[in-house]
Scaffold this motif. Sequence first.
Motif, PDB file in Angstrom:
ATOM      1  N   UNK A  23      -8.968  -5.239   6.453  1.00 39.36           N
ATOM      2  CA  UNK A  23      -8.037  -4.174   6.413  1.00 39.36           C
ATOM      3  C   UNK A  23      -6.710  -4.764   6.143  1.00 39.36           C
ATOM      4  N   UNK A  24      -6.126  -5.932   6.856  1.00 35.71           N
ATOM      5  CA  UNK A  24      -4.994  -6.675   6.515  1.00 35.71           C
ATOM      6  C   UNK A  24      -4.913  -6.877   4.881  1.00 35.71           C
ATOM      7  N   UNK A  28      -2.397  -5.584   1.825  1.00 34.44           N
ATOM      8  CA  UNK A  28      -1.691  -6.585   0.918  1.00 34.44           C
ATOM      9  C   UNK A  28      -1.891  -6.570  -0.525  1.00 34.44           C
ATOM     10  N   UNK A  29      -3.320  -5.887  -0.806  1.00 34.34           N
ATOM     11  CA  UNK A  29      -3.566  -5.756  -2.249  1.00 34.34           C
ATOM     12  C   UNK A  29      -4.568  -4.494  -2.541  1.00 34.34           C
ATOM     13  N   UNK A  30      -3.999  -3.364  -2.527  1.00 29.89           N
ATOM     14  CA  UNK A  30      -4.822  -2.158  -2.761  1.00 29.89           C
ATOM     15  C   UNK A  30      -4.614  -1.649  -4.621  1.00 29.89           C
ATOM     16  N   UNK A  31      -3.835  -2.504  -5.085  1.00 26.23           N
ATOM     17  CA  UNK A  31      -3.804  -1.911  -6.592  1.00 26.23           C
ATOM     18  C   UNK A  31      -4.868  -1.673  -7.179  1.00 26.23           C
ATOM     19  N   UNK A  32      -5.966  -2.471  -7.049  1.00 26.47           N
ATOM     20  CA  UNK A  32      -7.391  -1.991  -7.803  1.00 26.47           C
ATOM     21  C   UNK A  32      -7.625  -0.892  -7.355  1.00 26.47           C
ATOM     22  N   UNK A  42      -0.987   7.145   0.120  1.00 24.80           N
ATOM     23  CA  UNK A  42      -1.277   7.830   1.368  1.00 24.80           C
ATOM     24  C   UNK A  42      -2.648   7.767   1.878  1.00 24.80           C
ATOM     25  N   UNK A  43      -3.632   7.859   0.937  1.00 25.51           N
ATOM     26  CA  UNK A  43      -4.977   7.848   1.223  1.00 25.51           C
ATOM     27  C   UNK A  43      -5.368   6.580   1.592  1.00 25.51           C
ATOM     28  N   UNK A  44      -4.952   5.528   1.058  1.00 22.78           N
ATOM     29  CA  UNK A  44      -5.323   4.172   1.471  1.00 22.78           C
ATOM     30  C   UNK A  44      -4.580   3.804   2.914  1.00 22.78           C
ATOM     31  N   UNK A  45      -3.404   4.068   3.064  1.00 23.94           N
ATOM     32  CA  UNK A  45      -2.733   4.000   4.312  1.00 23.94           C
ATOM     33  C   UNK A  45      -3.477   4.781   5.510  1.00 23.94           C
ATOM     34  N   UNK A  46      -3.710   6.023   5.094  1.00 22.68           N
ATOM     35  CA  UNK A  46      -4.561   6.886   6.222  1.00 22.68           C
ATOM     36  C   UNK A  46      -5.754   6.161   6.605  1.00 22.68           C
TER      37      UNK A  46
END
Length: 73
Positions: A23-24, A28-32, A42-46
């Motif tokens: 999750x960490x 840090x890297x969710x651009x993909x 918002x979806x990724x953070x939730x």
Amino acid sequence: LYDLPPEELKEVPTVCGSLREALESLAKDSDFLKRGDVFTDDQIASYIELKMEEVMRFETTPHPVEFEMYYSA
């Protein structure tokens, strides 16, 4: 692999060793995941927030063996 010096070992790709670490890394890297408008920030953070609740529960709950060793009569 086990005999590699630390400077070479840094170059070997590894996977996360825990859900917390995954999750960490995702935070840090969710651009993909956002390419092509698949997911929003918002979806990724939730999702991360939801899964961190699971991490906290897991990390703060005694393992059944611990419970048997220390809390049972």
